[in-house]
Design an enzyme around this catalytic site. Sequence first.
Site, PDB file in Angstrom:
ATOM      1  N   PRO A   2       0.987  -1.398   0.197  1.00 62.42           N
ATOM      2  CA  PRO A   2       0.113  -0.039  -0.016  1.00 62.42           C
ATOM      3  C   PRO A   2       0.846   1.375  -0.112  1.00 62.42           C
ATOM      4  O   PRO A   2       1.874   1.165   0.761  1.00 62.42           O
ATOM      5  CB  PRO A   2      -0.908   0.021   1.282  1.00 62.42           C
ATOM      6  CG  PRO A   2      -0.523  -1.457   1.757  1.00 62.42           C
ATOM      7  CD  PRO A   2       0.686  -1.913   1.187  1.00 62.42           C
ATOM      8  N   LYS A  51       2.967   6.800   5.127  1.00 63.46           N
ATOM      9  CA  LYS A  51       2.458   5.274   5.059  1.00 63.46           C
ATOM     10  C   LYS A  51       2.210   4.846   6.599  1.00 63.46           C
ATOM     11  O   LYS A  51       1.715   3.589   6.882  1.00 63.46           O
ATOM     12  CB  LYS A  51       3.515   4.228   4.413  1.00 63.46           C
ATOM     13  CG  LYS A  51       3.659   4.570   2.866  1.00 63.46           C
ATOM     14  CD  LYS A  51       4.355   3.522   2.348  1.00 63.46           C
ATOM     15  CE  LYS A  51       5.444   4.067   1.248  1.00 63.46           C
ATOM     16  NZ  LYS A  51       6.133   3.010   0.819  1.00 63.46           N
ATOM     17  N   ARG A 248      13.735  -3.448  -4.781  1.00 69.04           N
ATOM     18  CA  ARG A 248      12.303  -3.114  -4.967  1.00 69.04           C
ATOM     19  C   ARG A 248      12.292  -3.081  -6.383  1.00 69.04           C
ATOM     20  O   ARG A 248      13.139  -2.461  -7.383  1.00 69.04           O
ATOM     21  CB  ARG A 248      11.940  -1.871  -4.166  1.00 69.04           C
ATOM     22  CG  ARG A 248      12.042  -1.830  -2.974  1.00 69.04           C
ATOM     23  CD  ARG A 248      11.041  -2.403  -1.970  1.00 69.04           C
ATOM     24  NE  ARG A 248       9.542  -1.984  -2.260  1.00 69.04           N
ATOM     25  CZ  ARG A 248       8.957  -0.834  -1.789  1.00 69.04           C
ATOM     26  NH1 ARG A 248       9.531  -0.358  -0.693  1.00 69.04           N
ATOM     27  NH2 ARG A 248       7.986  -0.626  -2.172  1.00 69.04           N
TER      28      ARG A 248
END
Length: 259
Positions: A2, A51, A248
Amino acid sequence: MPEGDAVYRTAARLRGALDGQVLTRSEFRVPRHATADLTGRSVLETVSRGKHLLTRVEGGLTVHTHLRMDGSWQVTAPGRRVAGGDQVRLILANARCQAVGVRLGMVDLLRTADEGRVVGHLGPDLLGLDWDPVEAVRRLRRDPDTTIGEALLDQRNLAGIGTIYRAETLFLRGIWPWRRVGDIEDLDGVVTLAQRLLDANKRHAGTVTTGDRRPANQTWVYGRAGRPCRRCGTRISRGEMGAHAQERLVLWCGGCQPR
Ligand SMILES: [Zn+2]
């Protein structure tokens, strides 16, 4: 994982479920806070910072949670069973509804006065009322030798970007992800665009950066490895970037984002 817009929506859902209501149940299913009990206290509000989620409770306490890779908060009627039962990490419920945190990457309970300890390191929040592009650029410029791709994911520079918005922002600005931060003149254009993309997506599920909501048309490069670029036809590349063991996913178009 997310990103800032999804966390922003989660905060809004938690506000709808918990704000102003007295907790009738609180279960921390994490070893560190297994004995904590917030029953009888009112929930004041939940806010997102990048986040991170901060749920402030009467009595000067804050529940700090982070969704990390695939965590979620599910809001249902009280007592309703939630999928992923053994992965539940936290339940906060009142007479009206319950909020169940599943697979949360972090559950912490701290004094509200100490929130700075867990979010004080964050750069400007792209979806915060105090969003500050000048400060975000100043922080990016502190380390001119790092790649722009890594710098955008570093939440100490600016908070809220994950791999989707990184890929889409750099594509739209025509910047190769491995370019040095110090070699990019228009960093303001980069952070301003990233903020616009997150803001445009903060009220609905999914990420649309093309303006086209049809499922196959929502992004320029993210989720499109090996397929032709919508602008130039070059096949979209896929790779990884970041320190060893922390790599990533990154996607880019070699035609639109030359080295
Ligand atoms: Zn292209």
